[in-house]
Design an enzyme around this catalytic site. Structure first.
Site, PDB file in Angstrom:
ATOM      1  N   LYS A 177      23.435  95.203  -2.048  1.00  0.00           N
ATOM      2  CA  LYS A 177      24.573  95.781  -1.314  1.00  0.00           C
ATOM      3  C   LYS A 177      25.534  96.299  -2.395  1.00  0.00           C
ATOM      4  O   LYS A 177      26.319  95.547  -2.962  1.00  0.00           O
ATOM      5  CB  LYS A 177      25.252  94.689  -0.468  1.00  0.00           C
ATOM      6  CG  LYS A 177      26.031  95.166   0.724  1.00  0.00           C
ATOM      7  CD  LYS A 177      27.215  96.056   0.409  1.00  0.00           C
ATOM      8  CE  LYS A 177      28.420  95.307  -0.104  1.00  0.00           C
ATOM      9  NZ  LYS A 177      29.484  96.247  -0.598  1.00  0.00           N
ATOM     10  N   GLU A 252      29.741  86.722 -11.793  1.00  0.00           N
ATOM     11  CA  GLU A 252      30.411  87.358 -12.936  1.00  0.00           C
ATOM     12  C   GLU A 252      31.701  87.949 -12.387  1.00  0.00           C
ATOM     13  O   GLU A 252      31.655  88.873 -11.574  1.00  0.00           O
ATOM     14  CB  GLU A 252      29.538  88.472 -13.531  1.00  0.00           C
ATOM     15  CG  GLU A 252      28.248  87.990 -14.133  1.00  0.00           C
ATOM     16  CD  GLU A 252      28.450  87.120 -15.357  1.00  0.00           C
ATOM     17  OE1 GLU A 252      29.555  87.128 -15.937  1.00  0.00           O
ATOM     18  OE2 GLU A 252      27.495  86.420 -15.716  1.00  0.00           O
ATOM     19  N   CYS A 286      35.809  94.697 -16.689  1.00  0.00           N
ATOM     20  CA  CYS A 286      36.091  93.263 -16.672  1.00  0.00           C
ATOM     21  C   CYS A 286      36.439  92.787 -18.076  1.00  0.00           C
ATOM     22  O   CYS A 286      37.103  91.774 -18.243  1.00  0.00           O
ATOM     23  CB  CYS A 286      34.893  92.513 -16.123  1.00  0.00           C
ATOM     24  SG  CYS A 286      33.367  93.018 -16.905  1.00  0.00           S
ATOM     25  N   GLU A 387      44.897  89.686 -13.937  1.00  0.00           N
ATOM     26  CA  GLU A 387      44.065  90.865 -14.164  1.00  0.00           C
ATOM     27  C   GLU A 387      44.683  92.058 -13.434  1.00  0.00           C
ATOM     28  O   GLU A 387      44.959  91.984 -12.237  1.00  0.00           O
ATOM     29  CB  GLU A 387      42.654  90.616 -13.630  1.00  0.00           C
ATOM     30  CG  GLU A 387      41.713  91.760 -13.956  1.00  0.00           C
ATOM     31  CD  GLU A 387      40.288  91.536 -13.450  1.00  0.00           C
ATOM     32  OE1 GLU A 387      40.139  91.158 -12.273  1.00  0.00           O
ATOM     33  OE2 GLU A 387      39.352  91.748 -14.225  1.00  0.00           O
TER      34      GLU A 387
HETATM   35  P1  NAD Z   1      35.351  93.058  -5.275  1.00  0.00           P
HETATM   36  O1  NAD Z   1      35.243  91.572  -5.427  1.00  0.00           O
HETATM   37  O2  NAD Z   1      36.390  93.576  -4.367  1.00  0.00           O
HETATM   38  O3  NAD Z   1      33.974  93.674  -4.742  1.00  0.00           O
HETATM   39  C1  NAD Z   1      32.761  93.442  -5.417  1.00  0.00           C
HETATM   40  C2  NAD Z   1      31.625  93.544  -4.415  1.00  0.00           C
HETATM   41  O4  NAD Z   1      31.753  92.457  -3.499  1.00  0.00           O
HETATM   42  C3  NAD Z   1      31.631  94.823  -3.584  1.00  0.00           C
HETATM   43  O5  NAD Z   1      30.297  95.247  -3.366  1.00  0.00           O
HETATM   44  C4  NAD Z   1      32.258  94.367  -2.269  1.00  0.00           C
HETATM   45  O6  NAD Z   1      31.854  95.129  -1.157  1.00  0.00           O
HETATM   46  C5  NAD Z   1      31.712  92.961  -2.167  1.00  0.00           C
HETATM   47  N1  NAD Z   1      32.493  92.068  -1.295  1.00  0.00           N
HETATM   48  C6  NAD Z   1      33.836  92.071  -1.073  1.00  0.00           C
HETATM   49  N2  NAD Z   1      34.142  91.112  -0.179  1.00  0.00           N
HETATM   50  C7  NAD Z   1      32.993  90.485   0.154  1.00  0.00           C
HETATM   51  C8  NAD Z   1      32.666  89.411   1.037  1.00  0.00           C
HETATM   52  N3  NAD Z   1      33.586  88.772   1.770  1.00  0.00           N
HETATM   53  N4  NAD Z   1      31.369  89.033   1.116  1.00  0.00           N
HETATM   54  C9  NAD Z   1      30.412  89.641   0.375  1.00  0.00           C
HETATM   55  N5  NAD Z   1      30.667  90.674  -0.442  1.00  0.00           N
HETATM   56  C10 NAD Z   1      31.943  91.087  -0.570  1.00  0.00           C
HETATM   57  O7  NAD Z   1      35.497  93.638  -6.762  1.00  0.00           O
HETATM   58  P2  NAD Z   1      35.613  95.156  -7.214  1.00  0.00           P
HETATM   59  O8  NAD Z   1      36.995  95.628  -6.917  1.00  0.00           O
HETATM   60  O9  NAD Z   1      34.474  95.944  -6.710  1.00  0.00           O
HETATM   61  O10 NAD Z   1      35.407  95.005  -8.800  1.00  0.00           O
HETATM   62  C11 NAD Z   1      36.442  94.656  -9.645  1.00  0.00           C
HETATM   63  C12 NAD Z   1      36.324  93.208 -10.072  1.00  0.00           C
HETATM   64  O11 NAD Z   1      35.033  92.971 -10.608  1.00  0.00           O
HETATM   65  C13 NAD Z   1      37.291  92.866 -11.181  1.00  0.00           C
HETATM   66  O12 NAD Z   1      37.855  91.604 -10.936  1.00  0.00           O
HETATM   67  C14 NAD Z   1      36.408  92.820 -12.416  1.00  0.00           C
HETATM   68  O13 NAD Z   1      36.887  92.017 -13.459  1.00  0.00           O
HETATM   69  C15 NAD Z   1      35.140  92.299 -11.842  1.00  0.00           C
HETATM   70  N6  NAD Z   1      34.003  92.620 -12.704  1.00  0.00           N
HETATM   71  C16 NAD Z   1      33.440  91.606 -13.412  1.00  0.00           C
HETATM   72  C17 NAD Z   1      32.377  91.858 -14.267  1.00  0.00           C
HETATM   73  C18 NAD Z   1      31.733  90.750 -15.056  1.00  0.00           C
HETATM   74  O14 NAD Z   1      30.596  90.914 -15.474  1.00  0.00           O
HETATM   75  N7  NAD Z   1      32.394  89.632 -15.290  1.00  0.00           N
HETATM   76  C19 NAD Z   1      31.891  93.163 -14.393  1.00  0.00           C
HETATM   77  C20 NAD Z   1      32.497  94.172 -13.653  1.00  0.00           C
HETATM   78  C21 NAD Z   1      33.552  93.883 -12.795  1.00  0.00           C
END
Ligand code: NAD
Length: 498
Positions: A177, A252, A286, A387
Site C-alpha cells: 500500500k 522505520e 527521515c 521533527e
Molecule cells: P505517514 O505515517 O503519514 O504515512 C506513511 C504511510 O502510512 C502512508 O502510506 C500512509 O497512507 C500510511 N498510513 C497512515 N495512517 C495509517 C493507518 N492508520 N494505518 C495504516 N497505514 C497508515 O508518514 P509520511 O508523511 O508518509 O512520511 C513521513 C514520515 O516518514 C516522517 O516521519 C519520516 O521521518 C518518516 N520516514 C522514515 C524513514 C525511515 O527509514 N526511518 C524513511 C522515510 C520517512
C-alpha cells in the site's frame, strides 16, 4: 487538458478497480494544477482480495529456487536502468524532489535489485557441530508468507524496493500500500518486475488512504509480517493493531538528526554538507540534518557562512535542472513547516537565513518555502526537539564534545548523527557514544548506501533494519534442522552429561 491516467489496483496479476468505486488524485506539489494520475481509493475488501491472491501465489513462489528468483530481479534491474530517466521525471512530478535526486532515488532501487538478486545465491544459514556423535545440524532461513508493506512518499521508489526485494528473494509474496501522495513510482518499479517475468500474485498493489487501505492490511490475519516506514505516531498505532494477530512488525519512523561541528572542523566542508543534509529533498528525509550542534567558538561564523550560501539555493519546479530545492509535498506538510518557523521565532531563536514562505509569481501554485536557518537555539526548544520534515535547521551552540553528544542524544529519535572534526579521538568517541543507528564522520546525516543496515534507535524504530543482509531478518524466520545418523536414540544434555 487531457484526462489524467487512471491507475488500477494490481491483484493476482490483473489490473482491477476498487470495490469502493472511488478514486483519488495525485497532484504535482510544484504546481497543483497538474494532476499526475488518478488512483483507486481502496478499502478492506480490496485488501482481502489482494492478500488472498498473494497467499495463493506463495505456494509456487516459495518453492521456486532462490537463484531463479534472483534472475528475475537481475532482469528487472536491467529494465529499470533503461527506464531510469522517464521514471525519475515521473517521480519529480509526483512528489517534487529535484530531478538529480529523483534519478538518485531510482538508482537506489537499481542498486537494491542487483544486491538482492545476488542474495539469491547466498541466503546463508549456519552449520555447527553437535554435542553428540553421528549427528548433523544446521539452520536455514524460511519465508513467512504474505508480507504487508506500507510506504511513505519521500523515497517513493527506493523505499518500496527496500521492502519488496528482500521479501521476494526469500520466497514471500507481498501486498504493498504505497503513500497516497506518490503511488506512481511504486507502479513504475513493479512494472519492471512484471516485465522481467515475475509470476502473477507475487506482488500486489492496493492504493488508498492509510486508515482505509493501510490499516486493514495490518489487521488481516493472513498477513504474517508488516513492514512500515512513516511517522512515529502511525507506527506506534500500527504496533498495537498488529499485536492483536501476533504479527511481526518492522518500523522505520521519524528522526531529528544532528550534525556536531567541533571547533577544529573544516567549516567550508561543513557548509557544503549542511546545505545538502538540511535542504536536500526540501528537508523531507527521515535523516535530514535538522540540528547543527556547533561549538560556540565557530557557531556564529558557521551561521554567517551558511546564510551566504543558503540565499543562493534556487527554488522551483524540480524538472528544471537549475533548481536545487523543490516544494513541500502537500498542503498539510507545508502548513507544518510554516507553523514551526513561526514557533521558532516565538521561542526566541534568531532567523539567520530564510524564514518566509514563497508566494510570488512562479511559486503561487506550489508549496514553496525559503530554506530557513535558526541560530541561538536552545536544546529544549520545540524546533530543536520535534521533527519538522521541511527546509528548516537549527544551530545549537555548545561548549564541549561531551555537551554536544548529550544534546545530540537528547531527543526522542535516534536515526542518524554526524560529527565534523579533524581529531580522530573525538571522532571515535562520537562514533561510540552517539545513540543512533547511523553515524557519519565529516559528512552530513544523509547518504546511506543500500548494502549497510539502515534504521534507528528509540522512537525511530523497533530494532529492525532495512538494507544490508540484515533486511533479510525482517522477512524470514530461522528453522533449526537436526539429522541423527547414529541409529540409536541420543538424548541431548543427558546422554553426554559428566
Ligand atoms: P505517514 O505515517 O503519514 O504515512 C506513511 C504511510 O502510512 C502512508 O502510506 C500512509 O497512507 C500510511 N498510513 C497512515 N495512517 C495509517 C493507518 N492508520 N494505518 C495504516 N497505514 C497508515 O508518514 P509520511 O508523511 O508518509 O512520511 C513521513 C514520515 O516518514 C516522517 O516521519 C519520516 O521521518 C518518516 N520516514 C522514515 C524513514 C525511515 O527509514 N526511518 C524513511 C522515510 C520517512
Amino acid at each position: 487538458m487531457s484526462e489524467p491516467t487512471l491507475y488500477h489496483n494490481l491483484i493476482g496479476g490483473e489490473w482491477v478497480r476498487s470495490t469502493t468505486g472511488q478514486t483519488f488524485e495525485s497532484t504535482n506539489p510544484a504546481d497543483t494544477r497538474e494532476i499526475v494520475g488518478r488512483f483507486q481509493r481502496s478499502g478492506a475488501d480490496d485488501i482481502a482480495a489482494a492478500v488472498q491472491a498473494a497467499a495463493h501465489a506463495y505456494e509456487a513462489w516459495r518453492l521456486t529456487p532462490a537463484p531463479k528468483r534472483g534472475e528475475i530481479l537481475f532482469k528487472a534491474a536491467e529494465l529499470l536502468r533503461q527506464r531510469k530517466e522517464q521514471y525519475a521525471r515521473d517521480m519529480t512530478r509526483e512528489m517534487g524532489k529535484v530531478i538529480a535526486e529523483a534519478r538518485g532515488d531510482v538508482q537506489e532501487a537499481i542498486d537494491m535489485l542487483y544486491f538482492i538478486a545476488g542474495e539469491g545465491r547466498r541466503l546463508y544459514g549456519q552449520t555447527t557441530p553437535s554435542e553428540m556423535p553421528n549427528k548433523f545440524q544446521m539452520s536455514v532461513r524460511v519465508p513467512l508468507g504474505v508480507c504487508g508493506l506500507i510506504t511513505p512518499w519521500n523515497f517513493p521508489m527506493a523505499i518500496p524496493s527496500w521492502k519488496i526485494l528482500p521479501a521476494l528473494i526469500l520466497g514471500n509474496t507481498v501486498v504493498i500500500k504505497p503513500a497516497e501522495d506518490a503511488p506512481l513510482s511504486t507502479y513504475n518499479f513493479v512494472q519492471c518486475l512484471l516485465d522481467a517475468g515475475l509470476p502473477p500474485g507475487v506482488v500486489n498493489i492496493v492504493t488508498g488512504y492509510g486508515p482505509e487501505a493501510g490499516e486493514p492490511l495490518v489487521r488481516h490475519p493472513d498477513v504474517k509480517v508488516v513492514s512500515f516506514t512513516g511517522s512515529t505516531a502511525v507506527g506506534h498505532h500500527l504496533t498495537k493493531v498488529a499485536a492483536e494477530t501476533l504479527k511481526h512488525v518492522s518500523l522505520e519512523m521519524g528522526g531529528k538528526n544532528g550534525i556536531i561541528v567541533m571547533d577544529d572542523a573544516d567549516l567550508d566542508l561543513v557548509v557544503e554538507g549542511v546545505l545538502w543534509g538540511a535542504f536536500g529533498t526540501t528537508g523531507q528525509r527521515c535523516t535530514a540534518s535538522s540540528r547543527l550542534i556547533a561549538h560556540r567558538a565557530v557557531a556564529t561564523e558557521l551561521g554567517r557562512k551558511l546564510a551566504a550560501k543558503a540565499d543562493g539555493i534556487t527554488i522551483g519546479n524540480g524538472l528544471d535542472e537549475r533548481v536545487s530545492m523543490g516544494p513541500s509535498i502537500n498542503a498539510d506538510q507545508y502548513k507544518i513547516v510554516c507553523d514551526y518557523v513561526e514557533i521558532g521565532k516565538q521561542e526566541g531563536a534568531v532567523v539567520v537565513a530564510g524564514g518566509e514562505r514563497l508566494t510570488t509569481e512562479g511559486y503561487s501554485h506550489g508549496y514553496f518555502h525559503q530554506p530557513t536557518i535558526f541560530g541561538d537555539v536552545k536544546p529544549s526548544m520545540q524546533i530543536a526537539q520535534e521533527e519538522i520534515f521541511g527546509p528548516v535547521t537549527a544551530i545549537i551552540p555548545v561548549d564541549s564534545l561531551d555537551e554536544a553528544i548529550s544534546v545530540a542524544n537528547g531527543v526522542k529519535y535516534g536515526l542518524s548523527s554526524s560529527i565534523y572534526t579533524r581529531d580522530v579521538n573525538q571522532a571515535f568517541r562520537a562514533m561510540r557514544d552517539l545513540d543512533s543507528g547511523i553515524v557519519y564522520v565529516n559528512a552530513p546525516t544523509i547518504g546511506a548506501e543500500i548494502h549497510l543496515p539502515f534504521g534507528g534507535t528509540k522512537a525511530t524504530g523497533n530494532g529492525h533494519r532495512e538494507g544490508g543482509v540484515q533486511a533479510l531478518d525482517v522477512f524470514s524466520e530461522w528453522k533449526s534442522l537436526y539429522i541423527d545418523f547414529n541409529g540409536q536414540l541420543q538424548r541431548a544434555q543427558i546422554d553426554n552429561a559428566e
